[in-house]
Design a protein around this motif. Structure first.
Motif, PDB file in Angstrom:
ATOM      1  N   GLU A 152      50.816  56.692  27.684  1.00  0.00           N
ATOM      2  CA  GLU A 152      51.178  55.273  27.721  1.00  0.00           C
ATOM      3  C   GLU A 152      52.506  55.050  26.998  1.00  0.00           C
ATOM      4  OE1 GLU A 152      49.692  52.531  29.157  1.00  0.00           O
ATOM      5  OE2 GLU A 152      48.369  53.959  30.180  1.00  0.00           O
ATOM      6  N   GLN A 153      52.687  55.785  25.910  1.00  0.00           N
ATOM      7  CA  GLN A 153      53.887  55.542  25.110  1.00  0.00           C
ATOM      8  C   GLN A 153      54.289  56.809  24.370  1.00  0.00           C
ATOM      9  OE1 GLN A 153      53.361  52.212  22.458  1.00  0.00           O
ATOM     10  NE2 GLN A 153      55.434  52.401  21.674  1.00  0.00           N
ATOM     11  N   PRO A 200      42.855  50.992  24.237  1.00  0.00           N
ATOM     12  CA  PRO A 200      42.790  49.522  24.157  1.00  0.00           C
ATOM     13  C   PRO A 200      43.850  48.806  25.002  1.00  0.00           C
ATOM     14  CG  PRO A 200      43.973  50.354  22.262  1.00  0.00           C
ATOM     15  CD  PRO A 200      43.550  51.566  23.063  1.00  0.00           C
ATOM     16  N   PHE A 201      44.677  49.557  25.729  1.00  0.00           N
ATOM     17  CA  PHE A 201      45.765  48.894  26.456  1.00  0.00           C
ATOM     18  C   PHE A 201      45.240  48.054  27.625  1.00  0.00           C
ATOM     19  CE2 PHE A 201      47.678  52.843  24.736  1.00  0.00           C
ATOM     20  CZ  PHE A 201      48.563  52.252  23.849  1.00  0.00           C
ATOM     21  N   TYR A 202      44.325  48.618  28.392  1.00  0.00           N
ATOM     22  CA  TYR A 202      43.824  47.894  29.566  1.00  0.00           C
ATOM     23  C   TYR A 202      42.455  48.440  29.977  1.00  0.00           C
ATOM     24  CZ  TYR A 202      46.266  51.952  31.612  1.00  0.00           C
ATOM     25  OH  TYR A 202      46.733  53.219  31.878  1.00  0.00           O
ATOM     26  N   GLY A 203      41.654  47.526  30.528  1.00  0.00           N
ATOM     27  CA  GLY A 203      40.319  47.893  31.015  1.00  0.00           C
ATOM     28  C   GLY A 203      40.390  48.409  32.445  1.00  0.00           C
ATOM     29  N   TYR A 204      39.229  48.658  32.974  1.00  0.00           N
ATOM     30  CA  TYR A 204      39.037  49.202  34.321  1.00  0.00           C
ATOM     31  C   TYR A 204      39.290  48.103  35.346  1.00  0.00           C
ATOM     32  CZ  TYR A 204      35.437  50.258  37.988  1.00  0.00           C
ATOM     33  OH  TYR A 204      34.714  50.438  39.134  1.00  0.00           O
ATOM     34  N   ASP A 205      40.089  48.384  36.370  1.00  0.00           N
ATOM     35  CA  ASP A 205      40.379  47.373  37.397  1.00  0.00           C
ATOM     36  C   ASP A 205      39.315  47.460  38.488  1.00  0.00           C
ATOM     37  OD1 ASP A 205      41.345  45.544  39.198  1.00  0.00           O
ATOM     38  OD2 ASP A 205      43.434  46.219  39.045  1.00  0.00           O
ATOM     39  N   ARG A 206      38.256  46.689  38.268  1.00  0.00           N
ATOM     40  CA  ARG A 206      37.139  46.754  39.214  1.00  0.00           C
ATOM     41  C   ARG A 206      37.488  46.182  40.589  1.00  0.00           C
ATOM     42  NH1 ARG A 206      32.289  44.440  40.909  1.00  0.00           N
ATOM     43  NH2 ARG A 206      30.815  46.126  41.326  1.00  0.00           N
ATOM     44  N   PRO A 207      38.195  45.021  40.667  1.00  0.00           N
ATOM     45  CA  PRO A 207      38.540  44.519  42.015  1.00  0.00           C
ATOM     46  C   PRO A 207      39.393  45.516  42.806  1.00  0.00           C
ATOM     47  CG  PRO A 207      38.847  42.800  40.375  1.00  0.00           C
ATOM     48  CD  PRO A 207      38.538  44.056  39.615  1.00  0.00           C
ATOM     49  N   HIS A 208      40.326  46.158  42.142  1.00  0.00           N
ATOM     50  CA  HIS A 208      41.144  47.151  42.849  1.00  0.00           C
ATOM     51  C   HIS A 208      40.272  48.324  43.320  1.00  0.00           C
ATOM     52  CE1 HIS A 208      44.901  49.307  43.881  1.00  0.00           C
ATOM     53  NE2 HIS A 208      44.152  50.368  43.633  1.00  0.00           N
ATOM     54  N   THR A 209      39.369  48.744  42.446  1.00  0.00           N
ATOM     55  CA  THR A 209      38.490  49.865  42.805  1.00  0.00           C
ATOM     56  C   THR A 209      37.557  49.474  43.946  1.00  0.00           C
ATOM     57  OG1 THR A 209      38.633  50.551  40.506  1.00  0.00           O
ATOM     58  CG2 THR A 209      36.952  51.617  41.836  1.00  0.00           C
ATOM     59  N   ALA A 210      37.114  48.217  43.945  1.00  0.00           N
ATOM     60  CA  ALA A 210      36.277  47.729  45.057  1.00  0.00           C
ATOM     61  C   ALA A 210      37.066  47.796  46.366  1.00  0.00           C
ATOM     62  CB  ALA A 210      35.821  46.300  44.782  1.00  0.00           C
ATOM     63  N   HIS A 211      38.332  47.404  46.306  1.00  0.00           N
ATOM     64  CA  HIS A 211      39.178  47.461  47.501  1.00  0.00           C
ATOM     65  C   HIS A 211      39.380  48.909  47.939  1.00  0.00           C
ATOM     66  CE1 HIS A 211      42.217  46.431  50.400  1.00  0.00           C
ATOM     67  NE2 HIS A 211      43.076  47.252  49.827  1.00  0.00           N
ATOM     68  N   TYR A 212      39.639  49.752  46.967  1.00  0.00           N
ATOM     69  CA  TYR A 212      39.781  51.184  47.258  1.00  0.00           C
ATOM     70  C   TYR A 212      38.540  51.705  47.977  1.00  0.00           C
ATOM     71  CZ  TYR A 212      39.884  56.223  46.558  1.00  0.00           C
ATOM     72  OH  TYR A 212      39.854  57.578  46.775  1.00  0.00           O
ATOM     73  N   HIS A 213      37.373  51.393  47.396  1.00  0.00           N
ATOM     74  CA  HIS A 213      36.126  51.933  47.942  1.00  0.00           C
ATOM     75  C   HIS A 213      35.860  51.395  49.342  1.00  0.00           C
ATOM     76  CE1 HIS A 213      31.808  53.006  48.137  1.00  0.00           C
ATOM     77  NE2 HIS A 213      32.189  54.000  47.367  1.00  0.00           N
ATOM     78  N   ALA A 228      44.148  43.289  30.280  1.00  0.00           N
ATOM     79  CA  ALA A 228      44.224  43.307  28.819  1.00  0.00           C
ATOM     80  C   ALA A 228      43.278  42.283  28.196  1.00  0.00           C
ATOM     81  CB  ALA A 228      45.665  43.041  28.376  1.00  0.00           C
ATOM     82  N   SER A 229      42.661  41.432  29.036  1.00  0.00           N
ATOM     83  CA  SER A 229      41.879  40.307  28.510  1.00  0.00           C
ATOM     84  C   SER A 229      40.544  40.741  27.922  1.00  0.00           C
ATOM     85  CB  SER A 229      41.648  39.274  29.614  1.00  0.00           C
ATOM     86  OG  SER A 229      40.795  39.815  30.608  1.00  0.00           O
ATOM     87  N   TRP A 230      40.175  42.003  28.051  1.00  0.00           N
ATOM     88  CA  TRP A 230      38.923  42.471  27.445  1.00  0.00           C
ATOM     89  C   TRP A 230      38.927  42.227  25.946  1.00  0.00           C
ATOM     90  CZ3 TRP A 230      38.255  46.143  23.638  1.00  0.00           C
ATOM     91  CH2 TRP A 230      39.398  46.865  23.295  1.00  0.00           C
ATOM     92  N   LYS A 231      40.140  42.173  25.366  1.00  0.00           N
ATOM     93  CA  LYS A 231      40.259  41.995  23.911  1.00  0.00           C
ATOM     94  C   LYS A 231      39.832  40.597  23.461  1.00  0.00           C
ATOM     95  CE  LYS A 231      44.320  44.952  23.834  1.00  0.00           C
ATOM     96  NZ  LYS A 231      45.776  44.935  23.858  1.00  0.00           N
TER      97      LYS A 231
END
Lengths: 291, 310
Positions: free
Chosen positions: B204-205, B241-254, B296-299
């Motif tokens: 990440e950095q 802690p940078f970002y959570g799992y992108d479930r909507p994107h993964t749903a689209h992928y699947h 990032a909103s999981w925080k």
């Protein structure tokens, strides 16, 4: 999502409670990934009858975590929040190999009378369906001291071509995890497997233990199932522990606990649609007053 | 064969050069696990580079292996799990590739893999295990042998050393020298790093060596061949802690993957892999800053975190 009202418990809650009752206090137990019913059963056990349980979470290898909610993916930071400490993959499997993992939980798309499991492939010669695979199930089926098996899809379904596809099968197409005997009758001990093998098989239709020969034996049914229904949905004949009991159901406080642990009702994803509608009167159920 | 140690002072490079360390036919160990910290940007670059005929090894994986299968780069899989758990179920491209015979099935199991990696790490030809006996894995792996233990007389299964050609990891922080810091579960990343001939990493950095020492070194620099700074390099998997799992994107992928190989190519690969010349273009394709802010909103607390799973 279905939220049972009042003191009625859902089938999912009953399964979680029944799995939890197989967990002894003071042991080290591990839930794998992709198994929300088991994840919740361990948390229920830890917060009720087994406070000294060493709870190791699958995928994160976190010890005694306090997830704020259950996520649908096991290797998520949600699942290891406030863990007391962290293991890694080799440490957990070493603990098992050294005989310190007292109980593990395994399932399969095929389960036979001896508790052998298949999570690898359907089709013996020609591959019909590639399953996701067993993770560490093959190793832990040998190394864990005891196994609780479970499935929420015992009921045989039509394969769309006039035949029924059984979950509890006469013979597994591939043995991912070993039970009490090989298909040719060899025993675990004869094969050099050190753990004691499965002692429970919990399904949405009933609860089996395993007899002295290592054969699945029906012991309990749910209030809305019976021996005949279990028999009709099982490809092999099985002995019965008479009299067959009714599965103990969770008290309301345990249902409340499960609802607080899993507000997204992730565990219901293990259940078929019709099974999500099943609910029972718990032991401390008070009938609603009708006008 | 012994693996080299890597001592260059500055191993920083770009994503394309990083991926150039992978050769057709390599045995590849992909870091991370399930929905967390998969080196997805590097895998997309690998697909654009078209480096194929790969053998994959690993424990619990999902979209990473499925994506490479969908792009036709995989010749064999020795993973122990490839799927989307209770979230989306089976991995469609992986299944299709296995069932059509384009991917050779060499499924393994977690501890078997751990012992094979540890044999490689220790420079031993094999390590023993007690399990696997009585299972179908002995037929899948004719290279496994049995031995009567000279101390106890018990029969043990010997699993040979497994040295991946390349371990491909995504870490939180790295330094120019190649030290890596991973926050949270390391999964099998440290084992992969020690066992592999080469380690390539996105991070990440990139920070100073002093800062990395303060954070703690998860993988020491001399295992690492090259490192590239790729923020959001694990998307759509999580890199907390940078970002959570992108479930909507993964749903689209699947959904795209479930619709068949052609639709997956047209609707997913073209749009998110081939059609994005670089990672910056990909980040725009997934919705730009609005998506990144959402992840990032999981925080913001459990309620906000739970919303990421709607």
């Amino acid at each position: 999502m279905t939220e049972p009202r009042g003191n009625r418990c859902s089938l999912g809650e009953a399964l979680i409670y029944r799995i939890a009752r197989t967990i002894e206090d003071g042991i080290l137990a591990f839930h794998g990934f992709g198994s929300p019913l088991v994840q919740l059963a361990l948390h229920v056990a830890k917060r009720t009858h087994a406070p000294n349980l060493v709870l190791v979470a699958g995928a994160t290898y976190a010890v005694n975590p306090m997830p704020p909610f259950l996520a649908p993916t096991s290797n998520d930071w949600v699942m290891d929040r406030d863990a007391e400490c962290q293991l890694d993959i080799e440490e957990l499997f070493d603990l098992a190999a050294a005989g310190r993992l007292e109980r593990m939980f395994l399932s399969g798309l095929q389960i036979d009378r001896w508790g052998n499991l298949n999570t690898t492939r359907l089709g013996v010669d020609a591959l019909k369906l590639k399953l996701p695979g067993g993770g560490g199930g093959c190793n832990l089926a040998c190394d864990a001291r005891h196994l609780t098996l479970w499935t929420a899809a015992h009921r045989a379904v039509s394969d769309g071509r006039g035949a029924r596809r059984f979950r509890l099968v006469e013979r597994c197409d591939f043995i991912t995890s070993s039970g009490h005997r090989a298909a040719d009758g060899r025993t675990r001990k004869g094969m050099g497997l050190v753990g004691n093998g499965p002692d429970w098989l919990i399904t949405e239709l009933g609860v089996f233990d395993f007899d002295a020969a290592g054969h699945a034996r029906l012991r309990e049914v749910f209030p809305d199932t019976d021996t005949e229904l279990v028999r009709a949905n099982t490809a092999f004949e099985f002995p019965i522990s008479e009299p067959v009991a009714t599965t103990p159901l969770p008290p309301a406080a345990v249902c409340e606990l499960i609802r607080s642990l899993d507000p997204l009702r992730i565990h219901e994803r293990e259940l078929r649609t019709e099974d999500r509608l099943r609910s029972f009167s718990g032991p401390d159920f008070r009938p609603e007053r009708h006008a | 064969m012994n693996a080299a140690v890597y001592t260059q002072a500055d191993k920083r490079t770009d994503l394309e050069t990083l991926i150039g360390h992978i050769r057709p036919g390599d045995c590849l160990a992909i870091g991370g696990g399930l929905s967390s910290r998969e080196p997805m940007a590097a895998l997309r670059a690998l697909i654009r580079a078209g480096t194929g005929d790969l053998e994959l090894i690993g424990s619990a994986h999902g979209i990473d292996v499925d994506l490479l299968c969908g792009a036709g780069l995989v010749a064999a899989s020795a993973e122990s799990y490839v799927g989307f758990e209770q979230d989306f179920g089976m991995a469609p491209n992986y299944r299709r590739a296995c069932e059509s015979g384009t991917v050779a099935i060499r499924d393994s199991c977690c501890y078997t893999l751990v012992q094979q990696l540890r044999a490689a790490i220790a420079g031993l030809p094999f390590l023993p295990i007690r399990s696997v006996k009585g299972s179908g894995f002995l037929d899948l792996h004719p290279e496994f042998k049995t031995l009567e233990c000279p101390y106890t007389g018990e029969e043990l299964v010997l699993v040979p050393a497994l040295r991946p050609d390349v371990a491909i990891l995504h870490a939180h922080y790295g330094d120019a020298h190649g030290n890596l810091h991973i926050a949270g579960p390391p999964v099998a990343d440290r084992l992969f790093a020690r066992a592999a001939r080469k380690v390539i990493a996105t991070v990440e950095q990139i920070v100073s060596t002093e800062e990395l020492q303060r954070l703690g070194v998860t993988v020491p620099y001399f295992y690492v061949t090259a490192v590239a700074e790729v923020a959001y390099g694990a998307h759509p998997t999580a890199c907390y802690p940078f970002y959570g799992y992108d479930r909507p994107h993964t749903a689209h992928y699947h959904a795209c993957a479930s619709a068949g190989a052609d639709r997956f190519e047209a609707e997913y690969l073209q749009r998110f892999v081939y059609g994005c010349p670089d990672h910056a273009a990909y980040l725009e394709a997934i919705g730009g800053s609005a998506t990144l802010e959402r992840l990032a909103s999981w925080k913001d607390g459990p309620d906000a975190w739970m919303k990421l799973y709607d």
